[in-house]
Design a protein around this motif. Structure first.
Motif, PDB file in Angstrom:
ATOM      1  N   THR A 157       0.725  -1.358   0.039  1.00 41.36           N
ATOM      2  CA  THR A 157      -0.164  -0.093  -0.064  1.00 41.36           C
ATOM      3  C   THR A 157       0.793   1.218  -0.073  1.00 41.36           C
ATOM      4  O   THR A 157       2.136   1.285   0.323  1.00 41.36           O
ATOM      5  CB  THR A 157      -0.749   0.055   1.211  1.00 41.36           C
ATOM      6  OG1 THR A 157      -0.155  -0.031   2.405  1.00 41.36           O
ATOM      7  CG2 THR A 157      -1.960  -1.009   1.312  1.00 41.36           C
ATOM      8  N   ASP A 159      -0.965   6.280   2.640  1.00 41.83           N
ATOM      9  CA  ASP A 159      -2.337   6.364   2.969  1.00 41.83           C
ATOM     10  C   ASP A 159      -3.039   4.968   3.030  1.00 41.83           C
ATOM     11  O   ASP A 159      -4.320   4.980   3.603  1.00 41.83           O
ATOM     12  CB  ASP A 159      -3.187   7.275   2.078  1.00 41.83           C
ATOM     13  CG  ASP A 159      -2.600   8.610   1.916  1.00 41.83           C
ATOM     14  OD1 ASP A 159      -1.778   9.142   2.994  1.00 41.83           O
ATOM     15  OD2 ASP A 159      -2.508   9.337   0.919  1.00 41.83           O
ATOM     16  N   GLY A 160      -2.253   4.230   3.103  1.00 38.80           N
ATOM     17  CA  GLY A 160      -2.863   2.926   3.021  1.00 38.80           C
ATOM     18  C   GLY A 160      -3.583   2.172   1.850  1.00 38.80           C
ATOM     19  O   GLY A 160      -4.396   1.226   2.013  1.00 38.80           O
TER      20      GLY A 160
END
Length: 91
Positions: A11, A14-15
């Motif tokens: 990821t 920001d995920g």
């Protein structure tokens, strides 16, 4: 990345899952046939190879860009020795 026997999705900061884009590559026929026979994910394998090539070039560029500082440091160590001597190396 492997964690406890499973593969985690890569990821961004920001995920969010990293985005992928299709690309045309030319690969030797024998290599592609063997990869398919062995059920190798050729997209992931190509990506890993490209990442490795990028890291190698970046390392060479870093060494080239820092050559003078490395040489100056090595010359100082040759002349004056290390700044600290670990206990295990003391006479």
């Amino acid at each position: 990345m492997h964690t406890k026997g499973r593969v985690e999705m890569q990821t961004d900061t920001d995920g969010q899952p990293l985005k992928r884009r299709a690309a045309n590559l030319t690969i030797r026929t024998d290599v592609l046939e063997l990869a398919r026979a062995l059920h190798v994910n050729t997209s992931r394998a190509a990506e890993a190879g490209i990442i490795r090539a990028i890291r190698e070039v970046q390392a060479r560029e870093w060494l080239r860009g820092n050559k003078a500082a490395i040489e100056a440091h090595n010359a100082r160590v040759d002349k004056d020795g290390t700044l600290l001597t670990p206990d295990w190396a003391a006479d």
